[in-house]
Scaffold this active site. Structure first.
Site, mmCIF file in Angstrom:
data_model
loop_
_atom_site.group_PDB
_atom_site.id
_atom_site.type_symbol
_atom_site.label_atom_id
_atom_site.label_comp_id
_atom_site.label_asym_id
_atom_site.label_seq_id
_atom_site.Cartn_x
_atom_site.Cartn_y
_atom_site.Cartn_z
ATOM 1 N N ALA A 104 -1.831 4.705 5.255
ATOM 2 C CA ALA A 104 -0.575 4.791 4.483
ATOM 3 C C ALA A 104 -0.677 3.980 3.199
ATOM 4 C CB ALA A 104 0.590 4.282 5.321
ATOM 5 N N THR A 151 4.815 -0.849 -0.489
ATOM 6 C CA THR A 151 4.041 -0.261 0.623
ATOM 7 C C THR A 151 2.661 -0.888 0.760
ATOM 8 O OG1 THR A 151 5.174 1.850 0.772
ATOM 9 C CG2 THR A 151 2.842 1.865 1.340
ATOM 10 N N THR A 161 -10.147 1.577 -1.233
ATOM 11 C CA THR A 161 -10.691 2.361 -2.349
ATOM 12 C C THR A 161 -11.752 1.593 -3.136
ATOM 13 O OG1 THR A 161 -10.053 3.309 -4.484
ATOM 14 C CG2 THR A 161 -8.693 1.509 -3.698
ATOM 15 N N ASP A 162 -12.610 2.336 -3.828
ATOM 16 C CA ASP A 162 -13.594 1.680 -4.709
ATOM 17 C C ASP A 162 -12.933 1.110 -5.961
ATOM 18 O OD1 ASP A 162 -13.026 4.071 -6.041
ATOM 19 O OD2 ASP A 162 -15.118 4.693 -6.269
ATOM 20 N N TYR A 175 -1.980 0.197 -9.079
ATOM 21 C CA TYR A 175 -2.444 0.772 -7.800
ATOM 22 C C TYR A 175 -3.615 -0.033 -7.241
ATOM 23 C CZ TYR A 175 -5.315 3.684 -4.735
ATOM 24 O OH TYR A 175 -6.102 4.123 -3.685
ATOM 25 N N LYS A 189 -3.944 -2.378 -3.835
ATOM 26 C CA LYS A 189 -4.908 -2.131 -2.758
ATOM 27 C C LYS A 189 -5.804 -3.365 -2.576
ATOM 28 C CE LYS A 189 -5.655 1.152 -0.638
ATOM 29 N NZ LYS A 189 -5.104 1.635 0.666
ATOM 30 N N ASN A 248 -13.707 8.716 -4.901
ATOM 31 C CA ASN A 248 -12.711 9.799 -5.044
ATOM 32 C C ASN A 248 -12.948 10.916 -4.036
ATOM 33 O OD1 ASN A 248 -12.619 8.405 -7.688
ATOM 34 N ND2 ASN A 248 -11.211 10.072 -8.200
ATOM 35 N N PRO A 289 -5.317 19.541 -18.684
ATOM 36 C CA PRO A 289 -5.240 18.263 -19.418
ATOM 37 C C PRO A 289 -6.373 17.309 -19.034
ATOM 38 C CG PRO A 289 -3.649 18.293 -17.610
ATOM 39 C CD PRO A 289 -4.382 19.599 -17.549
ATOM 40 N N GLY A 342 -5.335 1.843 -19.722
ATOM 41 C CA GLY A 342 -6.209 1.034 -18.852
ATOM 42 C C GLY A 342 -7.214 1.857 -18.062
HETATM 43 P P1 NAD Z 1 -1.674 10.336 -0.109
HETATM 44 O O1 NAD Z 1 -0.827 9.803 -1.206
HETATM 45 O O2 NAD Z 1 -2.048 11.781 -0.105
HETATM 46 O O3 NAD Z 1 -0.983 10.042 1.301
HETATM 47 C C1 NAD Z 1 -0.381 8.825 1.608
HETATM 48 C C2 NAD Z 1 0.451 9.019 2.865
HETATM 49 O O4 NAD Z 1 1.052 7.751 3.195
HETATM 50 C C3 NAD Z 1 1.598 10.015 2.702
HETATM 51 O O5 NAD Z 1 1.656 10.881 3.802
HETATM 52 C C4 NAD Z 1 2.838 9.137 2.629
HETATM 53 O O6 NAD Z 1 4.000 9.773 3.134
HETATM 54 C C5 NAD Z 1 2.419 7.960 3.495
HETATM 55 N N1 NAD Z 1 3.157 6.723 3.180
HETATM 56 C C6 NAD Z 1 3.372 6.197 1.941
HETATM 57 N N2 NAD Z 1 4.096 5.052 2.057
HETATM 58 C C7 NAD Z 1 4.278 4.842 3.389
HETATM 59 C C8 NAD Z 1 4.920 3.826 4.143
HETATM 60 N N3 NAD Z 1 5.504 2.785 3.543
HETATM 61 N N4 NAD Z 1 4.916 3.918 5.495
HETATM 62 C C9 NAD Z 1 4.336 4.984 6.111
HETATM 63 N N5 NAD Z 1 3.738 5.979 5.450
HETATM 64 C C10 NAD Z 1 3.683 5.913 4.097
HETATM 65 O O7 NAD Z 1 -2.973 9.416 -0.097
HETATM 66 P P2 NAD Z 1 -4.471 9.772 0.286
HETATM 67 O O8 NAD Z 1 -5.153 10.284 -0.913
HETATM 68 O O9 NAD Z 1 -4.466 10.556 1.540
HETATM 69 O O10 NAD Z 1 -5.034 8.305 0.563
HETATM 70 C C11 NAD Z 1 -4.969 7.734 1.869
HETATM 71 C C12 NAD Z 1 -5.560 6.350 1.815
HETATM 72 O O11 NAD Z 1 -6.902 6.413 1.356
HETATM 73 C C13 NAD Z 1 -4.824 5.414 0.849
HETATM 74 O O12 NAD Z 1 -4.782 4.142 1.440
HETATM 75 C C14 NAD Z 1 -5.712 5.406 -0.394
HETATM 76 O O13 NAD Z 1 -5.583 4.184 -1.082
HETATM 77 C C15 NAD Z 1 -7.076 5.559 0.227
HETATM 78 N N6 NAD Z 1 -8.094 6.217 -0.611
HETATM 79 C C16 NAD Z 1 -7.812 7.403 -1.234
HETATM 80 C C17 NAD Z 1 -8.825 8.035 -1.973
HETATM 81 C C18 NAD Z 1 -8.583 9.358 -2.667
HETATM 82 O O14 NAD Z 1 -9.445 9.796 -3.443
HETATM 83 N N7 NAD Z 1 -7.490 10.053 -2.409
HETATM 84 C C19 NAD Z 1 -10.082 7.434 -2.080
HETATM 85 C C20 NAD Z 1 -10.305 6.209 -1.450
HETATM 86 C C21 NAD Z 1 -9.313 5.618 -0.705
HETATM 87 O O1 DAU Z 2 -11.690 6.095 -6.608
HETATM 88 C C1 DAU Z 2 -10.833 6.328 -5.530
HETATM 89 C C2 DAU Z 2 -9.468 6.687 -6.045
HETATM 90 O O2 DAU Z 2 -9.569 8.007 -6.549
HETATM 91 C C3 DAU Z 2 -8.376 6.592 -4.983
HETATM 92 O O3 DAU Z 2 -8.240 5.250 -4.582
HETATM 93 C C4 DAU Z 2 -7.044 7.096 -5.542
HETATM 94 O O4 DAU Z 2 -6.068 7.100 -4.506
HETATM 95 C C5 DAU Z 2 -7.244 8.501 -6.051
HETATM 96 O O5 DAU Z 2 -6.051 8.965 -6.646
HETATM 97 C C6 DAU Z 2 -8.391 8.557 -7.073
HETATM 98 O O6 DAU Z 2 -8.014 7.861 -8.288
HETATM 99 P P1 DAU Z 2 -8.324 8.471 -9.731
HETATM 100 O O7 DAU Z 2 -7.397 7.874 -10.710
HETATM 101 O O8 DAU Z 2 -9.795 8.401 -10.032
HETATM 102 O O9 DAU Z 2 -7.956 10.021 -9.420
HETATM 103 P P2 DAU Z 2 -7.248 11.156 -10.299
HETATM 104 O O10 DAU Z 2 -7.478 12.439 -9.576
HETATM 105 O O11 DAU Z 2 -5.853 10.783 -10.642
HETATM 106 O O12 DAU Z 2 -8.107 11.159 -11.639
HETATM 107 C C7 DAU Z 2 -9.512 11.420 -11.610
HETATM 108 C C8 DAU Z 2 -10.012 11.287 -13.034
HETATM 109 O O13 DAU Z 2 -9.469 12.381 -13.812
HETATM 110 C C9 DAU Z 2 -9.558 10.030 -13.729
HETATM 111 O O14 DAU Z 2 -10.581 9.564 -14.587
HETATM 112 C C10 DAU Z 2 -8.345 10.470 -14.564
HETATM 113 C C11 DAU Z 2 -8.686 11.908 -14.903
HETATM 114 N N1 DAU Z 2 -7.531 12.832 -15.050
HETATM 115 C C12 DAU Z 2 -6.613 12.878 -14.052
HETATM 116 C C13 DAU Z 2 -5.518 13.730 -14.135
HETATM 117 C C14 DAU Z 2 -4.475 13.775 -13.039
HETATM 118 C C15 DAU Z 2 -7.457 13.655 -16.153
HETATM 119 O O15 DAU Z 2 -8.323 13.637 -17.040
HETATM 120 N N2 DAU Z 2 -6.381 14.516 -16.229
HETATM 121 C C16 DAU Z 2 -5.401 14.572 -15.283
HETATM 122 O O16 DAU Z 2 -4.427 15.361 -15.455
#
Ligand code: NAD
Ligand code: DAU
Length: 354
Positions: free
Chosen positions: A80, A98, A132-133, A158, A162, A187, A213, A290
């Site tokens: 979460a 959260t 996350t990384d 964010y 984390k 990612n 975009p 940033g």
């Molecule tokens: P997501 O945003 O798709 O899902 C997050 C989930 O957490 C949702 O279902 C939301 O309803 C729930 N949530 C949010 N606040 C909450 C709370 N207070 N109590 C209970 N539930 C809550 O995120 P994701 O992409 O599935 O990421 C999951 C985890 O993995 C996160 O901790 C994120 O930091 C980590 N992570 C994500 C990525 C990525 O690329 N998406 C990469 C590395 C690590």
């Molecule tokens: O590295 C792990 C992380 O990867 C996770 O911890 C995060 O939860 C997850 O959201 C992701 O973060 P990023 O910021 O890297 O992901 P995002 O998909 O938002 O963006 C990926 C790259 O693309 C980033 O360099 C920003 C760029 N981007 C993103 C969006 C949404 C664009 O150029 N255009 C866009 O519209």
């Protein structure tokens, strides 16, 4: 049973589905169902008695206490979080509530529950924190990849939130002996990802003929891991990880954002040809404030100590992903209605073409 938090989000729901394809152990799935949580992602489990869903907040100590005492999980997997960097720039507070406070409340309740377990259950218990990384900050082109000993240097609200949660997990192990495991992953992409993140957003925008975009010059680099591989890595760490340890997880697939978008365009040119190549929709827009330049993961530790490696490469994973978005209209229609449109307006309307 396992208690999974955030199991209705992108990675959490993939993990739950993946778990039941491999194992019979029940899951108690606690999710607040924010905009990012979606029970439709778990609709195939509707009649699965091993999946128990509870809507609730990881920061609700009373709820957490009663769930722990009633269901007596052998492990907690904390997915979460508020997870989108752009949203953390527009409104950081939910991220603190959260990711920092919520994780703290969860940890503290789990510590009390764990302290009272009989010795053998206490020994076997695990708290696995999914991180996350991004906590490691930003790399230049020729810097070595992030390892588990890279100093934390988070740059967005964010990643700072984390990082704070990771430090709390570390402290609960160091101070109280709570048997924790932390994973820091790159990612993810794959089915069921909310289309605020780059890959699903670009697929859906391309299919709608909207401009794609790209922030800044499109040369920012991310390491991409197919979500199924993240799930198998988490299972591996849960089964074999050493308590108190951190494991980096990555896909060994560094790509510039422009390369990612061009790859999606060329897959769509093959699978769903339009009048013009999809790449003509690419538009460079005002950068993310940033914006971290590069992430890269050294996943040597999980590979050599626990024997985990990704099964997919970017080329195979991205094809599966595009295919999934081409064949799941109902899921897409549901998540892109209502509040989604407000977010798109907020994030993109003030970005100028550059
Ligand atoms: P997501 O945003 O798709 O899902 C997050 C989930 O957490 C949702 O279902 C939301 O309803 C729930 N949530 C949010 N606040 C909450 C709370 N207070 N109590 C209970 N539930 C809550 O995120 P994701 O992409 O599935 O990421 C999951 C985890 O993995 C996160 O901790 C994120 O930091 C980590 N992570 C994500 C990525 C990525 O690329 N998406 C990469 C590395 C690590
Ligand atoms: O590295 C792990 C992380 O990867 C996770 O911890 C995060 O939860 C997850 O959201 C992701 O973060 P990023 O910021 O890297 O992901 P995002 O998909 O938002 O963006 C990926 C790259 O693309 C980033 O360099 C920003 C760029 N981007 C993103 C969006 C949404 C664009 O150029 N255009 C866009 O519209």
């Amino acid at each position: 049973m396992l208690l999974i938090t955030g199991g209705a989000g992108f990675i959490g729901s993939n993990f739950v589905l993946d778990w039941f394809s491999q194992r019979n152990e029940p899951i108690l799935n606690l999710d607040k169902l924010t905009y990012a949580g979606n029970l439709q992602s778990l609709s195939s489990l509707e009649y699965n008695k091993n999946h128990l869903f509870i809507q609730g907040d990881i920061g609700d100590r009373t709820l957490i206490r009663s769930l722990l005492n009633e269901h007596k999980p052998r492990a907690i997997l904390n997915f979460a979080a508020e997870s989108h960097v752009d949203r953390s720039i527009h409104g950081p507070e939910d991220f603190i509530l959260t990711n920092v406070n919520g994780t703290f409340h969860l940890l503290d309740e789990v510590k009390s529950y764990w302290s009272d377990l009989p010795a053998d259950e206490k020994e076997a218990f695990r708290f696995l924190h999914v991180s996350t990384d991004e906590v490691y900050g930003s790399l230049n082109k020729y810097d070595p990849a992030f390892s588990e000993t890279t100093a934390y240097s988070p740059n967005s609200p964010y990643s700072a939130s984390k990082a704070a949660s990771d430090h709390l997990v570390r402290a609960y192990h160091h101070t109280y002996g709570l048997p924790t495991l932390t994973t820091n992953c790159s990612n993810n992409y794959g089915p069921l990802q909310f289309p605020e993140k780059l890959i699903p957003l670009v697929i859906l925008y391309a299919l709608d003929g909207k401009s794609l975009p790209i922030y800044g010059d499109g040369q920012n680099i991310r390491d991409w891991l197919y979500v199924g591989d993240h799930c198998s890595a988490i299972r591996t760490v849960l089964d074999k990880g050493q308590t108190g340890e951190v494991y980096n997880i990555g896909g060994d697939s560094e790509k510039t954002n422009l390369d990612v978008v061009l790859t999606i365009c060329s897959i769509l040119d093959d699978l769903k040809p339009a009048a013009q190549p999809y790449s003509e929709l690419i538009t460079y827009v005002t950068d993310r404030p940033g914006h971290d330049r590069r992430y890269a993961i050294d996943a040597h530790k999980i590979e050599s100590e626990l024997g985990w490696k990704p099964a997919e490469n970017f080329e195979s994973g991205i094809k599966k992903t595009v295919d999934w978005y081409l064949t799941n209209d109902k899921w897409i229609d549901n998540v892109t209605s209502g509040a989604y449109k407000n977010w798109i307006n907020k994030n993109y309307s003030k970005r100028e073409n550059v």
